[in-house]
Each structure stands twice: as structure tokens, then as C-alpha cells.
Write a protein that holds these residues in place. Structure first.
Motif, PDB file in Angstrom:
ATOM      1  N   TYR A  29       0.843  -1.374   0.056  1.00  0.00           N
ATOM      2  CA  TYR A  29      -0.125   0.013  -0.051  1.00  0.00           C
ATOM      3  C   TYR A  29       0.933   1.194  -0.160  1.00  0.00           C
ATOM      4  O   TYR A  29       0.742   2.178   0.850  1.00  0.00           O
ATOM      5  N   SER A  30       1.793   1.407  -0.814  1.00  0.00           N
ATOM      6  CA  SER A  30       2.874   2.467  -0.987  1.00  0.00           C
ATOM      7  C   SER A  30       2.194   3.673  -1.816  1.00  0.00           C
ATOM      8  O   SER A  30       2.451   4.870  -1.591  1.00  0.00           O
ATOM      9  N   GLU A  31       1.102   3.280  -2.630  1.00  0.00           N
ATOM     10  CA  GLU A  31       0.438   4.411  -3.523  1.00  0.00           C
ATOM     11  C   GLU A  31      -1.179   4.499  -3.017  1.00  0.00           C
ATOM     12  O   GLU A  31      -1.782   3.472  -3.045  1.00  0.00           O
ATOM     13  N   PRO A  32      -1.530   5.842  -2.767  1.00  0.00           N
ATOM     14  CA  PRO A  32      -2.991   5.737  -2.220  1.00  0.00           C
ATOM     15  C   PRO A  32      -3.862   5.550  -3.546  1.00  0.00           C
ATOM     16  O   PRO A  32      -3.547   6.065  -4.721  1.00  0.00           O
ATOM     17  N   PRO A  33      -5.047   5.216  -3.320  1.00  0.00           N
ATOM     18  CA  PRO A  33      -6.176   5.070  -4.438  1.00  0.00           C
ATOM     19  C   PRO A  33      -6.476   6.394  -5.071  1.00  0.00           C
ATOM     20  O   PRO A  33      -6.559   7.444  -4.379  1.00  0.00           O
ATOM     21  N   ASP A  34      -6.644   6.422  -6.176  1.00  0.00           N
ATOM     22  CA  ASP A  34      -7.016   7.568  -7.024  1.00  0.00           C
ATOM     23  C   ASP A  34      -8.226   7.175  -8.061  1.00  0.00           C
ATOM     24  O   ASP A  34      -7.900   6.834  -8.983  1.00  0.00           O
ATOM     25  N   MET A  35      -9.427   7.130  -7.291  1.00  0.00           N
ATOM     26  CA  MET A  35     -10.376   6.817  -7.893  1.00  0.00           C
ATOM     27  C   MET A  35     -11.816   7.439  -7.098  1.00  0.00           C
ATOM     28  O   MET A  35     -11.571   7.774  -5.889  1.00  0.00           O
ATOM     29  N   GLU A  36     -12.853   7.435  -7.723  1.00  0.00           N
ATOM     30  CA  GLU A  36     -14.193   7.528  -7.108  1.00  0.00           C
ATOM     31  C   GLU A  36     -14.482   6.287  -6.508  1.00  0.00           C
ATOM     32  O   GLU A  36     -14.555   5.147  -6.742  1.00  0.00           O
ATOM     33  N   VAL A  37     -15.134   6.567  -5.084  1.00  0.00           N
ATOM     34  CA  VAL A  37     -15.519   5.603  -4.336  1.00  0.00           C
ATOM     35  C   VAL A  37     -16.948   5.819  -3.759  1.00  0.00           C
ATOM     36  O   VAL A  37     -16.942   7.152  -3.182  1.00  0.00           O
ATOM     37  N   SER A  38     -18.069   5.204  -3.743  1.00  0.00           N
ATOM     38  CA  SER A  38     -19.070   5.686  -3.348  1.00  0.00           C
ATOM     39  C   SER A  38     -19.388   5.688  -1.687  1.00  0.00           C
ATOM     40  O   SER A  38     -18.678   5.173  -1.216  1.00  0.00           O
ATOM     41  N   ILE A  39     -20.098   6.375  -1.056  1.00  0.00           N
ATOM     42  CA  ILE A  39     -20.246   6.386   0.235  1.00  0.00           C
ATOM     43  C   ILE A  39     -20.671   4.959   0.710  1.00  0.00           C
ATOM     44  O   ILE A  39     -20.178   4.671   1.891  1.00  0.00           O
ATOM     45  N   GLU A  40     -21.371   4.216  -0.039  1.00  0.00           N
ATOM     46  CA  GLU A  40     -21.886   2.732   0.399  1.00  0.00           C
ATOM     47  C   GLU A  40     -20.592   2.044   0.232  1.00  0.00           C
ATOM     48  O   GLU A  40     -20.214   1.155   1.348  1.00  0.00           O
ATOM     49  N   GLU A  41     -19.774   2.211  -0.813  1.00  0.00           N
ATOM     50  CA  GLU A  41     -18.400   1.291  -0.640  1.00  0.00           C
ATOM     51  C   GLU A  41     -17.386   1.607   0.469  1.00  0.00           C
ATOM     52  O   GLU A  41     -17.081   0.957   0.840  1.00  0.00           O
ATOM     53  N   ASP A  48      -9.581  -4.591  -1.396  1.00  0.00           N
ATOM     54  CA  ASP A  48      -8.352  -4.624  -0.488  1.00  0.00           C
ATOM     55  C   ASP A  48      -7.628  -3.191  -0.459  1.00  0.00           C
ATOM     56  O   ASP A  48      -7.083  -2.691   0.753  1.00  0.00           O
ATOM     57  N   HIS A  49      -7.427  -2.665  -1.469  1.00  0.00           N
ATOM     58  CA  HIS A  49      -6.513  -1.412  -1.480  1.00  0.00           C
ATOM     59  C   HIS A  49      -7.325  -0.199  -1.004  1.00  0.00           C
ATOM     60  O   HIS A  49      -6.781   0.440  -0.198  1.00  0.00           O
ATOM     61  N   VAL A  50      -8.483   0.049  -1.298  1.00  0.00           N
ATOM     62  CA  VAL A  50      -9.213   1.121  -0.735  1.00  0.00           C
ATOM     63  C   VAL A  50      -9.579   1.046   0.724  1.00  0.00           C
ATOM     64  O   VAL A  50      -9.366   1.925   1.409  1.00  0.00           O
ATOM     65  N   SER A  51      -9.813  -0.219   1.007  1.00  0.00           N
ATOM     66  CA  SER A  51     -10.187  -0.419   2.556  1.00  0.00           C
ATOM     67  C   SER A  51      -9.028  -0.119   3.361  1.00  0.00           C
ATOM     68  O   SER A  51      -9.299   0.294   4.560  1.00  0.00           O
ATOM     69  N   HIS A  52      -7.842  -0.398   2.977  1.00  0.00           N
ATOM     70  CA  HIS A  52      -6.608  -0.202   3.909  1.00  0.00           C
ATOM     71  C   HIS A  52      -6.445   1.388   4.123  1.00  0.00           C
ATOM     72  O   HIS A  52      -6.347   1.656   5.379  1.00  0.00           O
TER      73      HIS A  52
END
Length: 481
Positions: free
Chosen positions: A34-46, A107-111
């Protein structure tokens, strides 16, 4: 390079996730540091669902560490939780690329969501780092050779490989390492756990790590990286103060760690001064002891009054009924003495005096780790603060059999106080349901009020109040997601 058209077909489910397709996808590797933060849209539910599922896994790891009967049992428990809530299939699986990418995205986003949620305090950071590191170690253990090489490369480990049979390798090996066992040379500070356990040779500040222990080096590097990232998150967190969507979710997530408070569900309804004694059969050991001491002595010192008073507040005793209950209990004092010496503190606990803070019941962690009881005190945790003989007597008095007393007592002796309390409750719930029933298993108890709610509900809680959905705080109420 593999065609982007093929990648697109794979994402929509038309292409099998072959190694070649995966290699050119967004997440080419199964394991991550997890060295790079996610660069994407995530819904509030997700956002909430992803984080809660990962939190289920971290809690399962904590529970497995405390309650497993051995390494194999612990590994099986953790694997079951990972497979259920946070599966990660290998590149060799036959899954469509879309499903494989969805798993890795989650996995990436949740971390990173939990990284933000658990950066608020040093205690939360420590809990998060501990169980994220154990999750990485678990996954590394099950990975194949290529996956291990990929995550080691991603972690940018600074190590030197000693070629088996070389003069330097033979010089180091001696009789300590197995013949032809691959060795890696690193600064000894990076493998202090192995040095402490005397599992590596150290020469001139350099440690020689066998390939079988390389996971320790990986976890050490990951922990350091994560600690630095959490410190950055802690500084950035105040910038989210105006976001009414995310802040309550983050607060709720961080409140779910083992050290957090528990918000009672109100399964007993409104409690009056008249039925506290009747409900005491559902009290956990700590509160049962305080209630019995109060009934016997008609008095409790300040620590006991706070612990029992906030617990009763949590199960549904309002302020007016609390004043009636405590006045009856303190039958040896005059009305004037009660008003001057005790009524103010009762109103204070309900936020009606002083700073007007709406205090919450004490958590198990707070009872165990702060304000230990002294001579003449009755507060505290029986599994932590009673002598072995005194605890044994209390367990027998509560109806436990010899084997059950031994099991609970051994957990307490080993320092697993909350697990001992949880096992005690499981035994009582099983007995209440009938001796022929299979074993009752519940999440580790984190609050006396959780014990009460589970006991009143015969081991069942409403879905909204089970792990991952409650809220609470340490000292005052917090917003729920």
C-alpha cells in the motif's frame, strides 16, 4: 504489451484473468504494501462497506490470536475471515478479470480508509498497525514464490543476497544455519525481533536472515512505512472536519477496535429502580460483584459508584430512577448527607452538572488498565484484579463446573482477561439454552454493557448493534455513521 481492448473485455467479464492479462491491469500483484494511495471515485456505500469488511478481518485476527488452540487453528480462523470478508485470488485463478480487479480494489481502498480512521490517536494507530502487519504476514505465508518476490520488490527492501557456497556465506553459516539455506544480509536494527529471539547471527552490526524468516523483515519495513503514513494522516484529519458524510463514518470505524467503548442497545427497555435487583442475574462478574457489595454494605467508594453507576445508566436507568436507586442503596446515610455527598455525582454522570458531559459506561479496557482497586475498593475486573482463589470461588458460586472454572481461570492467569470474561458468558448462555446445544461462540466482550445485552438477548443482538455498526466514545457520546 497486451492490448487495451483485451483488458477492457476482461474488466467487463469477457476475458479470463490469465497472468498476461493481469500483468497489464491496474492491480498486477495480489499482495500489496500500500505504498500508493487510491486515485479513484468511491461511493459512500462502498466506503463504509469496504472498511467494515476489512475491520471484520482485523478483529478476527485479534480474536484468533487470543482464542486459538495452536498455530494451525489460528491460521484456519484467520483464513476463514479473510476468505469471507476480504478474499484475494491469485493470478492463476480462473476468475474473470473484473472480479479479480474488484477484489484488489476493495483490498486497496479499504486499507486506506482504515488508515485514515485509525490515525486519530496513538492507541488507535498502534492497534491498526499491529493487525495490518499480522494480516500481511498471514498472506505472505500463503503466497507462492513469485508473489513473495513481487511484494518484496514492492517494499524496496535493502538487503544483500549471500550466494550459497560462497566464502562469505560459509564464514557466516557455521553450525547455526542449515546447509545451503539462502541468507540475506541486512542492518540488525531492521530485524530486532529475530535478534531478540536469537534466531539470526549478527556481525559488525549486520544480521544474516534466513529465507524462512524474510517475512519478519518485510513486516518490519511495512510497519515503519505505515507508522510514517499514519502520522501524516493524523495531521491531515482536521481538514475533513467540515465533511458531514465522512467524519461520522470514520469516527464509527475507529470506535470499533477492541479498546473502544460499547454503546448499549437498550434491549432491556427502560429500567426502574425497582427492577435493578431483578436484572442483576444478567450482570457480568464485575458488576455483579459491585451490586452484591452495595447490597451487603449499603455503600460503595467512588470508583465503584462510577463503574456501577455508568453501567446502570447504559442499561436504561434514567437519572431520576438512578437517584431513587442510590438513595435506597445508601440506607445508612441521612437525606442531607446523600444530597451533599452523592446526588451531585449522579447528576454529573448524566450531564446535568459541571461540564455537562454525557458520560458513557466504562469499557473493559478502561476497567482493566486504569484506576486499579485498592484496599476497601470493590471496582475493577475480577479476571484481572481478583486472586486466583477468589476468582475460582466466584466462578463456582456462579454455577460453573470444575472444568469450566479451570478453563476460565487459565485464560485469566495467562492475561487474556476479556477472553476469560467472554468464555464465562458463553458457558452461561450454553447452559441457559440446554446442555445438548452445540458450543456458543460470540465476539470478544469489550464492555460490561455488551455482556448484559447479550445475556438479556440470549446471545443475540439486533443486526445494527453487532460488530461494525455500533458507536461510542471514551467519555462522551459520538455520532454514528
Amino acid at each position: 504489451m497486451f492490448s487495451q481492448k483485451a483488458i477492457k473485455r476482461g474488466i467487463t467479464g469477457d476475458t479470463q484473468a490469465t497472468p498476461e492479462v493481469v500483468r497489464h491491469s491496474r492491480y498486477p500483484h495480489r499482495l500489496s504494501v500500500y505504498s500508493e494511495p487510491p486515485d479513484m471515485e468511491v461511493s459512500i456505500e462502498e466506503f463504509e462497506t469496504f472498511a467494515l469488511d476489512r475491520l471484520q478481518v482485523l478483529k478476527a485476527i485479534e480474536d484468533a490470536q487470543l482464542r486459538s488452540k495452536g498455530d494451525a487453528d489460528q491460521h484456519e480462523r484467520i483464513s476463514a475471515a479473510v476468505d469471507k470478508h476480504l478474499p484475494l485470488h491469485t493470478n492463476r485463478s480462473k476468475l474473470p478479470l473484473r472480479q479479480l480487479m474488484a477484489e484488489r480494489r476493495k483490498d486497496h481502498v479499504s486499507h486506506f480508509i482504515l488508515r485514515l480512521a485509525f490515525s486519530r490517536t496513538e492507541e488507535l494507530q498502534s492497534w491498526f498497525m499491529r493487525y495490518e502487519c499480522l494480516l500481511l504476514r498471514h498472506r505472505f505465508r500463503d503466497a507462492d514464490v513469485s508473489e513473495k518476490q513481487e511484494v518484496l520488490a514492492a517494499a524496496r527492501l535493502q538487503l544483500s543476497y549471500l550466494v550459497p557456497g560462497s566464502e562469505r556465506a560459509d564464514e557466516i553459516r557455521g553450525s547455526f544455519y542449515a546447509a545451503q539455506e539462502p541468507l540475506f544480509e541486512v542492518d540488525f536494527e531492521r530485524v530486532l525481533d529475530l535478534v531478540q529471539r536469537m534466531q539470526v547471527v549478527v556481525k559488525r552490526g549486520r544480521a544474516f536472515v534466513p529465507q524462512t524468516e524474510i517475512a519478519t523483515l518485510l513486516v518490519h519495513e511495512f510497519r515503519g512505512q505505515l507508522a510514517r503514513a499514519l502520522a501524516v494522516c493524523a495531521k491531515a484529519l482536521p481538514q475533513l472536519g467540515e465533511d458531514e458524510r465522512l467524519v461520522p463514518v470514520l469516527q464509527n470505524l475507529s470506535s470499533q477496535s477492541a479498546r473502544s467503548e460499547y454503546q448499549s442497545t437498550g434491549v432491556a427497555g427502560e429500567v426502574s429502580a425497582d427492577n435493578v435487583d431483578e436484572l442483576s442475574v444478567h450482570f457480568p462478574s464485575c458488576m455483579h460483584h459491585l451490586h452484591a457489595s452495595l447490597s451487603r454494605d449499603h455503600h460503595l467508594r467512588h470508583g465503584g459508584r462510577m463503574q456501577l453507576g455508568l453501567f446502570l445508566k447504559g442499561i436504561g436507568l434514567n437519572m431520576q430512577e438512578a437517584l431513587v436507586y442510590w438513595r435506597r442503596a445508601f440506607s445508612g446515610v441521612t437525606d442531607d448527607q446523600f444530597q451533599k455527598g452523592y446526588a451531585y455525582n449522579i447528576r454529573h454522570n448524566y450531564g446535568q452538572e459541571g461540564r455537562r458531559v454525557n458520560y458513557t459506561p466504562y469499557s473493559c479496557n478502561r476497567i482493566i488498565t486504569t484506576n486499579p482497586p485498592g484496599p476497601g475498593d470493590n471496582h475493577g475486573c475480577p479476571y484481572r484484579h481478583f486472586s486466583a482463589d477468589r476468582l475460582r470461588t466466584a466462578l463456582y458460586k456462579d454455577g460453573l463446573a470444575d472444568q469450566e472454572v479451570g478453563e476460565v481461570g487459565e485464560l485469566a492467569r495467562a492475561g487474556h482477561y476479556q477472553v476469560a470474561c467472554t468464555r464465562h458468558l458463553e458457558i452461561k448462555l450454553k447452559r441457559r439454552k440446554g446442555s445438548e446445544m452445540e458450543e456458543v461462540r460470540i465476539d470478544t466482550v469489550v464492555s460490561p454493557n455488551q455482556w448484559f445485552d447479550l445475556s438479556v438477548g440470549n446471545g443475540r443482538l439486533p443486526e445494527t448493534s453487532r460488530f461494525g455498526r455500533g458507536n461510542g466514545g471514551d467519555g462522551n457520546t459520538q455520532a454514528a455513521a
